[in-house]
Scaffold this active site. Sequence first.
Site, PDB file in Angstrom:
ATOM      1  N   LYS A 177       0.931  -1.452   0.242  1.00 54.48           N
ATOM      2  CA  LYS A 177       0.167   0.134  -0.078  1.00 54.48           C
ATOM      3  C   LYS A 177       0.887   1.410  -0.533  1.00 54.48           C
ATOM      4  O   LYS A 177       1.879   0.984   0.631  1.00 54.48           O
ATOM      5  CB  LYS A 177      -1.047   0.252   1.060  1.00 54.48           C
ATOM      6  CG  LYS A 177      -1.766  -0.785   1.108  1.00 54.48           C
ATOM      7  CD  LYS A 177      -3.160  -0.622  -0.188  1.00 54.48           C
ATOM      8  CE  LYS A 177      -3.624  -2.855   0.667  1.00 54.48           C
ATOM      9  NZ  LYS A 177      -4.840  -2.746  -0.212  1.00 54.48           N
ATOM     10  N   HIS A 295      -6.182 -12.945  -8.261  1.00 56.08           N
ATOM     11  CA  HIS A 295      -7.112 -12.297  -6.798  1.00 56.08           C
ATOM     12  C   HIS A 295      -7.978 -11.742  -7.687  1.00 56.08           C
ATOM     13  O   HIS A 295      -8.320 -11.971  -8.893  1.00 56.08           O
ATOM     14  CB  HIS A 295      -6.605 -10.678  -7.276  1.00 56.08           C
ATOM     15  CG  HIS A 295      -6.431  -9.861  -6.478  1.00 56.08           C
ATOM     16  ND1 HIS A 295      -8.133  -8.845  -6.958  1.00 56.08           N
ATOM     17  CD2 HIS A 295      -6.483  -9.283  -5.307  1.00 56.08           C
ATOM     18  CE1 HIS A 295      -8.552  -8.366  -5.696  1.00 56.08           C
ATOM     19  NE2 HIS A 295      -7.486  -7.735  -5.469  1.00 56.08           N
TER      20      HIS A 295
END
Length: 486
Positions: A177, A295
């Site tokens: 992140k 994902h």
Amino acid sequence: MNDQSMTIRGKDRYKSGVMAYKKMGYWEPDYVPKDTDVIALFRVTPQDGVDPIEAAAAVAGESSTATWTVVWTDRLTAAEKYRAKCYRVDPVPNSPGQYFAYIAYDLDLFEPGSISNLTASIIGNVFGFKPLKGLRLEDMRLPVAYVKTFQGPATGIVVERERLDKFGRPLLGATVKPKLGLSGRNYGRVVYEALKGGLDFTKDDENINSQPFMHWRERFLYCMEAVNRAQAASGEVKGTYLNVTAATMEDMYERAEFAKELGSCIVMIDLVIGYTAIQSMAKWARKNDMILHLHRAGHSTYTRQKNHGVSFRVIAKWMRLAGVDHIHAGTVVGKLEGDPNTTRGYYDICREEFNPTKLEHGIFFDQNWASLNKMMPVASGGIHAGQMHQLLDLLGEDVVLQFGGGTIGHPMGIQAGAIANRVALEAMILARNEGRDYVAEGPEILAKAAATCTPLKSALEVWKDVTFNYESTDAPDFVPTAIAAV
């Protein structure tokens, strides 16, 4: 519901014109599914005034051999065999106007080993059918004869653990992140600090591919440098999921080959690349001895709504056939949609060799996986160290727990965040192995571990009150009824 067949037989069946689907052979309440049939369970919501039997028969017809009118060319085929057959329609409990339709398909309707062909029939055209307000594919029974035409997960849980030399606990990971905007050098620094602090994996997020701020090759180089340094510092096998998702298969193969050349043990793809591309990458992963992480980017556009779309349990089954090793499967306690019982059903599909019918988990059929490898489920999205006892209890040990914000958002830094998660996990595993009631004693166990681990103490203070308690949109329709002891 109505258990009488309405099929018109003989020459009148092929008379030109429009005929009700239930009279064309798509409603057969006396039909007994064969072991080799593919069975689909649909949640059907007919338009007002539409007969549920006719609506269910229409789904069977439009997902197999029918069109809107009778065609004489049916007589040139083994029509009785190739018609899908709706054999059961039940009202959905506590959902007026909705019905469960059980439909059987002959195995010869499907190309062996092709998810694209399977989905082109089962969900290809019928979901836009006007007589229906909504249609949802809830579950499927895939016959062993069909399952055996797929390779299944390229690596599987057992071999992955052997390769990593990590046993008896969940694996720990973190998504880098912010997901967008970092330079290659800073991205690699995040990976290094997280892995050095005690995580097993880091990962790219779904939409980090090759953008102006960081070319894919630059990211791969910095990430693998970080992995190698963290392995040298810790003495543990580490990895990072390098996202090879790209515009074309040629580009994806190029990126995957480069990841392999750099020594990566794992690559990542997104669900949005499509079923054919997923199967192609799974075959590449098996050929090249690589772990393949998926994902589930985009899945909620069609899995989240209860009355229309495709349940994620079906997506999980398709992906186990297709051959991915990891799949995001929900967290229960995190920020993303996930009813506890429904999520347990997803995990069962990933990890069991045989799924028995378990209505309380949303599993409607027995499913034999015919020795296909197991998938490693991944829990990600809004989880932190303070939930470790809940995560271990709900999800078990064959899971990757990914603490993105719960690592990188730590007030003492990324490495401290990783240390906090690793210490919390090790403390909980020790308590479990000692036979303690780690669920009830979880907060106490964490507090004791935090007394000698400042990063964990800080994490518990920052995130102690963070919860995501929202009502699920996809809870099972059936729950066990208590039976009084006699």
